[in-house]
Enzyme design. Structure first.
Site, PDB file in Angstrom:
ATOM      1  N   TYR A 151      -1.746  -0.600  11.027  1.00  0.00           N
ATOM      2  CA  TYR A 151      -1.910  -1.279   9.724  1.00  0.00           C
ATOM      3  C   TYR A 151      -0.711  -0.984   8.820  1.00  0.00           C
ATOM      4  CZ  TYR A 151      -3.295  -1.735   4.818  1.00  0.00           C
ATOM      5  OH  TYR A 151      -3.309  -2.021   3.474  1.00  0.00           O
ATOM      6  N   THR A 187       0.820  -1.208   0.000  1.00  0.00           N
ATOM      7  CA  THR A 187       0.000   0.000   0.000  1.00  0.00           C
ATOM      8  C   THR A 187       0.860   1.267   0.000  1.00  0.00           C
ATOM      9  OG1 THR A 187      -1.452   1.268   1.471  1.00  0.00           O
ATOM     10  CG2 THR A 187      -0.119  -0.383   2.513  1.00  0.00           C
ATOM     11  N   ASP A 188       0.262   2.371  -0.461  1.00  0.00           N
ATOM     12  CA  ASP A 188       0.962   3.669  -0.388  1.00  0.00           C
ATOM     13  C   ASP A 188       1.070   4.162   1.059  1.00  0.00           C
ATOM     14  OD1 ASP A 188      -1.717   4.308   0.015  1.00  0.00           O
ATOM     15  OD2 ASP A 188      -1.794   5.908  -1.484  1.00  0.00           O
ATOM     16  N   GLU A 189       0.274   3.560   1.963  1.00  0.00           N
ATOM     17  CA  GLU A 189       0.241   4.070   3.343  1.00  0.00           C
ATOM     18  C   GLU A 189       1.569   3.867   4.066  1.00  0.00           C
ATOM     19  OE1 GLU A 189      -3.365   3.375   5.526  1.00  0.00           O
ATOM     20  OE2 GLU A 189      -4.508   3.045   3.697  1.00  0.00           O
ATOM     21  N   LYS A 238       2.287  -3.473   7.302  1.00  0.00           N
ATOM     22  CA  LYS A 238       2.552  -3.656   5.866  1.00  0.00           C
ATOM     23  C   LYS A 238       3.998  -3.253   5.546  1.00  0.00           C
ATOM     24  CE  LYS A 238       0.059  -4.618   2.933  1.00  0.00           C
ATOM     25  NZ  LYS A 238      -0.311  -5.952   2.351  1.00  0.00           N
TER      26      LYS A 238
END
Ligand code: NAD
Length: 345
Positions: free
Chosen positions: A158, A132-134, A162
């Protein structure tokens, strides 16, 4: 054959349905079937012998190893994850277990399997981590969009889990030579998304006559990508990505959360007007902001565009309209996944 994990979730389901519409190559789908996984998503391919489903946990390395030996996949695509930020704030245990320990064990199983391959089979094997970009953290309003070389600065449990997984994937390449690929994608939307995520949550609460809760002022910025464009990017990276490389996936279409909610209201006013003819906008309410809420994500997709020729095909207006239509036509699916999630608590 390819092995897909988490193929009964939102993106995994779309990936499998698209893959089998385009290829004859079979898919082995392994999924734990948490609250977010739903076998009914794949009902349209029931009886199709190109799809083999096995229920289980990616953290069960011995079980995964047995499946790898039996089915001899040429690639593993890891979609399996705990994926909802709010749940990770409430309790991060499952996120650490699946997103970190699970990925570590999956990598170990993949490495043991790959080490036993020879010739073209060994050279062609790939492990693709869907991320993810997060992991890049939060961008200032005028800062340049995330590039693959940016530092990881995750802010939620989260995104931290990741990020940890991405580091393990990278390490398995640098240390052991496992041919890995990583994609870091923007927010997805489209059919089969569990109705706790922003877009399906708002659609379903709106038509149920419930308040539409917007965190804080709603000025957080996200880059939205239609799920099938993400699936296309994963297919391209699998076939043409360079082992050890990371590819950012997004369509540079930044929007404030409040504008996304308003766009949903406008489309619902047209497609499913309230019986009192009042706009759905009246249901918008502002609630206390999420702790550690990232202000802005934006993806620079230059690398995947230039190196692999990927581009997003669906613009946000068309994708959102199709998504709203899908949820309006699949209210039975929504009720079913919500009931099963409550029963599983
Ligand atoms: P999802 O929550 O809808 O689906 C996750 C799937 O993984 C479910 O079917 C679940 O049953 C399965 N699963 C969970 N734990 C498992 C385990 N231990 N073993 C086997 N299966 C397990 O998630 P999603 O939105 O489809 O996201 C898929 C992947 O894409 C995730 O890795 C996520 O981090 C990443 N991603 C999602 C988005 C997005 O906007 N949804 C954006 C970028 C990246």
């Amino acid at each position: 054959m390819i092995l897909v994990t988490g193929g009964a979730g939102f993106i995994g389901t779309n990936f499998i349905l698209d893959w089998l519409a385009l290829h004859d190559e079979p898919i082995l789908n392994i999924d734990k079937l948490t609250y977010a996984g739903n076998r009914d998503n794949l009902r349209s391919i029931e009886g199709d012998d190109r799809h083999v489903f096995e229920q289980g946990d990616i953290a069960d390395a011995r079980w995964v190893m047995g499946l790898l030996e039996k089915h001899q996949p040429r690639a593993i695509i890891n979609f399996a994850a705990e994926s909802h930020v709010d749940r990770s704030i409430h309790c991060a245990e499952n996120f650490v277990q699946t997103n970190i320990v699970g990925v570590f064990r999956l990598l170990e199983a993949a490495r043991a399997y790959w080490s036993g391959l020879h010739g073209d089979k060994r050279a062609g094997f790939r492990f693709l981590q869907v991320s993810t970009d997060e992991v890049y953290g939060s961008l200032a309003p005028a800062a340049a969009a995330f590039r693959e070389t940016d530092r990881y600065e995750p802010n939620s449990p989260y995104s931290a889990s990741k990020a940890a997984a991405d580091h393990l994937v990278r390490a398995s390449h640098r240390t052991h030579g496992l041919p890995v690929l990583t994609t870091n994608c923007a927010n997805n939307y489209g059919p089969y998304q569990f109705p706790e995520k922003l877009i399906p949550l708002m659609i379903n609460r709106a038509i149920a006559g419930q308040p539409l809760p917007v965190y804080g002022d709603g000025w957080q910025v996200r880059d939205w990508l239609y799920v099938k464009d993400h699936c296309k990017a994963v297919r391209l990276v699998l076939e043409a990505g360079l082992p050890g490389e990371t590819y950012n996936v997004g369509c540079s279409d930044e929007r404030h959360n409040i504008d996304v909610v308003k766009a949903i209201c406008v489309l619902l006013d047209e497609l499913h007007p309230r019986i009192d003819a009042v706009t759905y906008m009246n249901q918008i309410t502002h609630v206390a902001d999420r702790p550690g809420h990232d202000t802005r994500y934006a993806i620079d997709p230059g690398k995947i565009k230039v190196e692999l020729g990927w581009h997003a095909e669906k613009n946000f207006e068309d994708g959102l309209r199709e998504t709203i239509r899908w949820y309006l036509q699949n209210q039975g699916w929504v009720a079913d996944v919500q009931n099963r999630s409550v029963a599983a608590r």
